[in-house]
Design a protein around this motif. Structure first.
Motif, PDB file in Angstrom:
ATOM      1  N   VAL A 201      23.915 -15.682   4.542  1.00 16.68           N
ATOM      2  CA  VAL A 201      24.162 -17.113   4.382  1.00 16.68           C
ATOM      3  C   VAL A 201      25.647 -17.367   4.139  1.00 16.68           C
ATOM      4  O   VAL A 201      26.247 -18.283   4.707  1.00 16.68           O
ATOM      5  CB  VAL A 201      23.317 -17.695   3.226  1.00 16.68           C
ATOM      6  CG1 VAL A 201      23.674 -19.159   2.982  1.00 16.68           C
ATOM      7  CG2 VAL A 201      21.834 -17.555   3.532  1.00 16.68           C
ATOM      8  N   ASN A 202      26.256 -16.528   3.298  1.00 18.08           N
ATOM      9  CA  ASN A 202      27.689 -16.668   3.054  1.00 18.08           C
ATOM     10  C   ASN A 202      28.501 -16.434   4.318  1.00 18.08           C
ATOM     11  O   ASN A 202      29.455 -17.168   4.603  1.00 18.08           O
ATOM     12  CB  ASN A 202      28.129 -15.693   1.956  1.00 18.08           C
ATOM     13  CG  ASN A 202      27.756 -16.153   0.564  1.00 18.08           C
ATOM     14  OD1 ASN A 202      27.342 -17.291   0.362  1.00 18.08           O
ATOM     15  ND2 ASN A 202      27.903 -15.278  -0.409  1.00 18.08           N
ATOM     16  N   ALA A 203      28.132 -15.395   5.066  1.00 25.40           N
ATOM     17  CA  ALA A 203      28.860 -15.099   6.304  1.00 25.40           C
ATOM     18  C   ALA A 203      28.750 -16.258   7.285  1.00 25.40           C
ATOM     19  O   ALA A 203      29.742 -16.656   7.915  1.00 25.40           O
ATOM     20  CB  ALA A 203      28.317 -13.812   6.929  1.00 25.40           C
ATOM     21  N   ALA A 204      27.556 -16.834   7.394  1.00 27.44           N
ATOM     22  CA  ALA A 204      27.349 -17.972   8.296  1.00 27.44           C
ATOM     23  C   ALA A 204      28.155 -19.179   7.829  1.00 27.44           C
ATOM     24  O   ALA A 204      28.739 -19.910   8.643  1.00 27.44           O
ATOM     25  CB  ALA A 204      25.867 -18.318   8.378  1.00 27.44           C
ATOM     26  N   THR A 205      28.199 -19.401   6.516  1.00 29.17           N
ATOM     27  CA  THR A 205      28.933 -20.538   5.964  1.00 29.17           C
ATOM     28  C   THR A 205      30.417 -20.460   6.304  1.00 29.17           C
ATOM     29  O   THR A 205      31.029 -21.448   6.729  1.00 29.17           O
ATOM     30  CB  THR A 205      28.748 -20.596   4.437  1.00 29.17           C
ATOM     31  OG1 THR A 205      27.357 -20.745   4.131  1.00 29.17           O
ATOM     32  CG2 THR A 205      29.514 -21.765   3.833  1.00 29.17           C
ATOM     33  N   VAL A 206      31.002 -19.285   6.124  1.00 27.62           N
ATOM     34  CA  VAL A 206      32.429 -19.115   6.426  1.00 27.62           C
ATOM     35  C   VAL A 206      32.692 -19.289   7.913  1.00 27.62           C
ATOM     36  O   VAL A 206      33.688 -19.924   8.305  1.00 27.62           O
ATOM     37  CB  VAL A 206      32.922 -17.744   5.921  1.00 27.62           C
ATOM     38  CG1 VAL A 206      34.343 -17.464   6.403  1.00 27.62           C
ATOM     39  CG2 VAL A 206      32.868 -17.691   4.398  1.00 27.62           C
ATOM     40  N   ARG A 207      31.811 -18.780   8.769  1.00 22.78           N
ATOM     41  CA  ARG A 207      32.002 -18.957  10.217  1.00 22.78           C
ATOM     42  C   ARG A 207      31.959 -20.435  10.596  1.00 22.78           C
ATOM     43  O   ARG A 207      32.743 -20.901  11.426  1.00 22.78           O
ATOM     44  CB  ARG A 207      30.936 -18.183  10.998  1.00 22.78           C
ATOM     45  CG  ARG A 207      31.154 -16.681  11.043  1.00 22.78           C
ATOM     46  CD  ARG A 207      30.281 -16.012  12.088  1.00 22.78           C
ATOM     47  NE  ARG A 207      28.863 -16.142  11.811  1.00 22.78           N
ATOM     48  CZ  ARG A 207      28.140 -15.240  11.165  1.00 22.78           C
ATOM     49  NH1 ARG A 207      28.721 -14.135  10.676  1.00 22.78           N
ATOM     50  NH2 ARG A 207      26.839 -15.414  10.962  1.00 22.78           N
ATOM     51  N   VAL A 208      31.039 -21.188   9.988  1.00 26.42           N
ATOM     52  CA  VAL A 208      30.949 -22.619  10.269  1.00 26.42           C
ATOM     53  C   VAL A 208      32.221 -23.336   9.817  1.00 26.42           C
ATOM     54  O   VAL A 208      32.786 -24.165  10.542  1.00 26.42           O
ATOM     55  CB  VAL A 208      29.712 -23.239   9.582  1.00 26.42           C
ATOM     56  CG1 VAL A 208      29.785 -24.767   9.595  1.00 26.42           C
ATOM     57  CG2 VAL A 208      28.429 -22.768  10.266  1.00 26.42           C
ATOM     58  N   ASN A 210      35.195 -22.099   9.473  1.00 27.60           N
ATOM     59  CA  ASN A 210      36.260 -21.735  10.408  1.00 27.60           C
ATOM     60  C   ASN A 210      36.144 -22.513  11.709  1.00 27.60           C
ATOM     61  O   ASN A 210      37.145 -23.041  12.227  1.00 27.60           O
ATOM     62  CB  ASN A 210      36.216 -20.236  10.711  1.00 27.60           C
ATOM     63  CG  ASN A 210      36.610 -19.340   9.555  1.00 27.60           C
ATOM     64  OD1 ASN A 210      36.244 -18.173   9.511  1.00 27.60           O
ATOM     65  ND2 ASN A 210      37.365 -19.856   8.599  1.00 27.60           N
ATOM     66  N   ALA A 211      34.910 -22.619  12.222  1.00 26.26           N
ATOM     67  CA  ALA A 211      34.693 -23.326  13.484  1.00 26.26           C
ATOM     68  C   ALA A 211      35.037 -24.801  13.367  1.00 26.26           C
ATOM     69  O   ALA A 211      35.421 -25.440  14.362  1.00 26.26           O
ATOM     70  CB  ALA A 211      33.238 -23.162  13.932  1.00 26.26           C
ATOM     71  N   GLU A 212      34.929 -25.356  12.153  1.00 22.80           N
ATOM     72  CA  GLU A 212      35.252 -26.761  11.940  1.00 22.80           C
ATOM     73  C   GLU A 212      36.711 -26.971  11.533  1.00 22.80           C
ATOM     74  O   GLU A 212      37.095 -28.035  11.053  1.00 22.80           O
ATOM     75  CB  GLU A 212      34.316 -27.357  10.877  1.00 22.80           C
ATOM     76  CG  GLU A 212      32.848 -27.386  11.286  1.00 22.80           C
ATOM     77  CD  GLU A 212      32.547 -28.355  12.428  1.00 22.80           C
ATOM     78  OE1 GLU A 212      33.495 -28.894  13.046  1.00 22.80           O
ATOM     79  OE2 GLU A 212      31.364 -28.588  12.686  1.00 22.80           O
ATOM     80  N   GLY A 213      37.536 -25.927  11.713  1.00 21.37           N
ATOM     81  CA  GLY A 213      38.967 -26.079  11.515  1.00 21.37           C
ATOM     82  C   GLY A 213      39.464 -25.829  10.116  1.00 21.37           C
ATOM     83  O   GLY A 213      40.507 -26.368   9.728  1.00 21.37           O
ATOM     84  N   CYS A 214      38.761 -25.009   9.352  1.00 27.43           N
ATOM     85  CA  CYS A 214      39.173 -24.736   7.975  1.00 27.43           C
ATOM     86  C   CYS A 214      39.602 -23.289   7.777  1.00 27.43           C
ATOM     87  O   CYS A 214      38.866 -22.363   8.163  1.00 27.43           O
ATOM     88  CB  CYS A 214      38.041 -25.034   7.001  1.00 27.43           C
ATOM     89  SG  CYS A 214      37.544 -26.760   6.944  1.00 27.43           S
ATOM     90  N   ASP A 215      40.792 -23.109   7.185  1.00 24.81           N
ATOM     91  CA  ASP A 215      41.129 -21.813   6.616  1.00 24.81           C
ATOM     92  C   ASP A 215      40.282 -21.647   5.363  1.00 24.81           C
ATOM     93  O   ASP A 215      40.148 -22.588   4.562  1.00 24.81           O
ATOM     94  CB  ASP A 215      42.603 -21.756   6.214  1.00 24.81           C
ATOM     95  CG  ASP A 215      43.545 -21.587   7.404  1.00 24.81           C
ATOM     96  OD1 ASP A 215      43.060 -21.343   8.525  1.00 24.81           O
ATOM     97  OD2 ASP A 215      44.771 -21.710   7.195  1.00 24.81           O
ATOM     98  N   VAL A 216      39.689 -20.469   5.196  1.00 23.82           N
ATOM     99  CA  VAL A 216      38.805 -20.241   4.051  1.00 23.82           C
ATOM    100  C   VAL A 216      39.379 -19.143   3.165  1.00 23.82           C
ATOM    101  O   VAL A 216      39.607 -18.015   3.621  1.00 23.82           O
ATOM    102  CB  VAL A 216      37.376 -19.867   4.499  1.00 23.82           C
ATOM    103  CG1 VAL A 216      36.477 -19.655   3.283  1.00 23.82           C
ATOM    104  CG2 VAL A 216      36.795 -20.948   5.396  1.00 23.82           C
ATOM    105  N   VAL A 217      39.610 -19.472   1.903  1.00 28.00           N
ATOM    106  CA  VAL A 217      40.111 -18.533   0.908  1.00 28.00           C
ATOM    107  C   VAL A 217      38.964 -18.147  -0.020  1.00 28.00           C
ATOM    108  O   VAL A 217      38.337 -19.024  -0.636  1.00 28.00           O
ATOM    109  CB  VAL A 217      41.263 -19.158   0.084  1.00 28.00           C
ATOM    110  CG1 VAL A 217      41.718 -18.202  -1.005  1.00 28.00           C
ATOM    111  CG2 VAL A 217      42.413 -19.548   0.998  1.00 28.00           C
ATOM    112  N   THR A 218      38.665 -16.855  -0.122  1.00 21.90           N
ATOM    113  CA  THR A 218      37.555 -16.375  -0.948  1.00 21.90           C
ATOM    114  C   THR A 218      38.071 -15.321  -1.919  1.00 21.90           C
ATOM    115  O   THR A 218      38.138 -14.145  -1.575  1.00 21.90           O
ATOM    116  CB  THR A 218      36.433 -15.771  -0.070  1.00 21.90           C
ATOM    117  OG1 THR A 218      36.075 -16.689   0.967  1.00 21.90           O
ATOM    118  CG2 THR A 218      35.201 -15.442  -0.902  1.00 21.90           C
ATOM    119  N   PRO A 219      38.473 -15.718  -3.121  1.00 22.90           N
ATOM    120  CA  PRO A 219      38.996 -14.733  -4.083  1.00 22.90           C
ATOM    121  C   PRO A 219      38.014 -13.591  -4.294  1.00 22.90           C
ATOM    122  O   PRO A 219      36.829 -13.814  -4.585  1.00 22.90           O
ATOM    123  CB  PRO A 219      39.185 -15.557  -5.358  1.00 22.90           C
ATOM    124  CG  PRO A 219      39.420 -16.954  -4.864  1.00 22.90           C
ATOM    125  CD  PRO A 219      38.530 -17.086  -3.657  1.00 22.90           C
TER     126      PRO A 219
END
Length: 435
Positions: A201-208, A210-219
């Motif tokens: 679920v987390n992996a899918a969330t980050v891919r979505v 990214n696909a919607e134009g967001c850099d994602v930072v995950t400490p």
């Protein structure tokens, strides 16, 4: 000031108690009142007991039992025409119970076991290793056939029934770049149960994202948000978790902080209130909470840019209580699903009633939780949908356990898994097979 039942550290507030006019609008939406028909197991009944605790009676076994049976689902908050803040009242009361009531040694040990395990992802991973062997060799089924499962305590049987099917961990990188033009930089909270048992679920969330134009930072070093602890009245433990998480994101430079687990999200949005006495963190907590968004909420604010491929399937959408009632987020997950071509979203009867998960409730109160889970599973099946979609890991485990107990099954997914499959052009059959 010391009250008959409570100490002077944030007892349930008299002004909030007095907001309740005992109209009864909460009764049909309260799971325990629906199950038991007992006034003291309704929100207004528990508020009456809180008032007694302020003015007349010390904590006793019967009073604590009524507080313990509350799921904290907050359906009453949604139903109340007077705006009673039952969420603040029950959490204050549970803090008092935790400090001032002596539980039995067995109850105390079981609860401590839960809180020494579930808020710590690394410990959960260690525990998951033998569970994989347990599942691979069908030990649970063999114990049931031999009649040995019945000798286990009810709470241990409940934990066994809730055990998810363990799959290969999918790690989320510390930084994931936007696809195409960058629209925003967001932080991502991995959760505890979510990252260990539902890492897909987390992996899918980050891919979505990214696909919607967001850099994602995950400490990487982020820990528990403290949701389980605060809902159980473990205030100091919660505060320690919250401070560490705030510190992890303080210098991240993110515009929003995204969470995909409903129970965590409701607590993250309350950090400002929950840390109001902490001079060093009160303002930090308010600033942190102001950035928090549930992922479906955020995507609807942002607006879609990634192309959705058809996903012709009927899905029953289950409202997680801490998303619908605590955060007031109902339409956004449905909108997210309906933006997928061919997706049909079906409503579940008695949607306002909790499924019985409620944090640790289905482990510490397995009997009412099972009744509620079976009731929810029956209503899910009656939709005729091919799959269930919901936004909280506890709900997934609870409904799956009830379906299994009823001798059936149904694919279950988080909204982000469905949306990710659509964006990637995955077929319906592949989606259902992998869930």
């Amino acid at each position: 000031m010391i009250f008959p039942a409570f100490d002077d550290h944030h007892p349930p507030e008299k002004d909030l108690i007095d907001d309740c006019v005992h109209c009864g609008f909460c009764l049909p939406t309260c799971p325990t009142y629906v199950l038991f028909g007992e006034e003291m197991d309704s929100p207004r009944g528990r508020i009456y007991l809180m008032n007694k605790g302020l003015n007349e009676e010390p904590l006793n076994d019967q009073m604590v039992r009524h507080f313990d049976l509350c799921l904290g689902c907050m359906a009453c908050v949604t139903a109340c025409p007077s705006g009673v803040q039952y969420d603040k009242l029950i959490e204050a009361t549970r803090g008092q119970v935790e400090r001032r009531y002596e539980r039995t040694a067995q109850d105390k040990a079981f609860r401590e076991m839960i809180f020494q395990l579930f808020p710590y992802p690394n410990r959960l991973r260690v525990a998951a290793a033998p569970l994989k062997l347990y599942q691979r060799f069908g030990v649970g089924d063999k114990l049931k056939k031999a009649g040995l499962m019945k000798v286990l305590p009810k709470r241990m049987r409940a934990m066994e029934a809730l055990m998810p099917m363990l799959t290969k961990q999918q790690e989320v990188p510390e930084f994931s770049p936007a696809v195409g033009e960058k629209r925003m930089t967001v932080g991502f909270i991995k959760g505890c149960v979510q990252r260990v048992f539902f890492s897909e679920v987390n992996a899918a969330t980050v891919r979505v994202l990214n696909a919607e134009g967001c850099d994602v930072v995950t400490p990487k070093a982020q820990g528990c948000c403290g949701a389980l602890s605060v809902h159980a009245g473990r205030e100091e433990e919660f505060q320690a978790f919250a401070r560490k998480l705030i510190d992890e994101f303080e210098d991240s430079g993110v515009d929003r902080i995204i969470i995909n687990a409903a129970g965590c999200g409701s607590t993250l949005k309350e950090y400002g209130y929950l840390l109001r006495d902490d001079r060093a963190y009160a303002e930090k907590a308010r600033n942190f909470s102001a950035k928090v968004r549930d992922v479906s909420e955020f995507l609807q604010e942002l607006g879609p840019v990634a192309e959705r491929q058809p996903m012709p399937v009927a899905a029953a959408y289950h409202d997680a209580c801490h998303l619908a009632h605590s955060q007031g987020i109902r339409k956004q997950p449905r909108q997210t699903l309906k933006q997928i071509p061919g997706m049909e979203v079906r409503e579940i009867k008695e949607a306002e009633l909790c499924c019985g998960s409620a944090g640790i409730y289905n482990m510490v109160e397995p009997e009412p939780a099972t009744e509620l889970g079976d009731r929810k599973a029956t209503n899910v099946l009656n939709t005729g949908a091919r799959m269930v979609v919901t936004s909280n890991p506890g709900c997934m485990l609870q409904i799956q356990a009830s379906l299994k107990r009823m001798g059936t099954s149904m694919p279950m997914a988080h909204p982000m898994e469905v949306l990710d499959a659509s964006i990637r052009g995955e077929s319906v059959e592949t989606l259902l097979l992998n869930r």
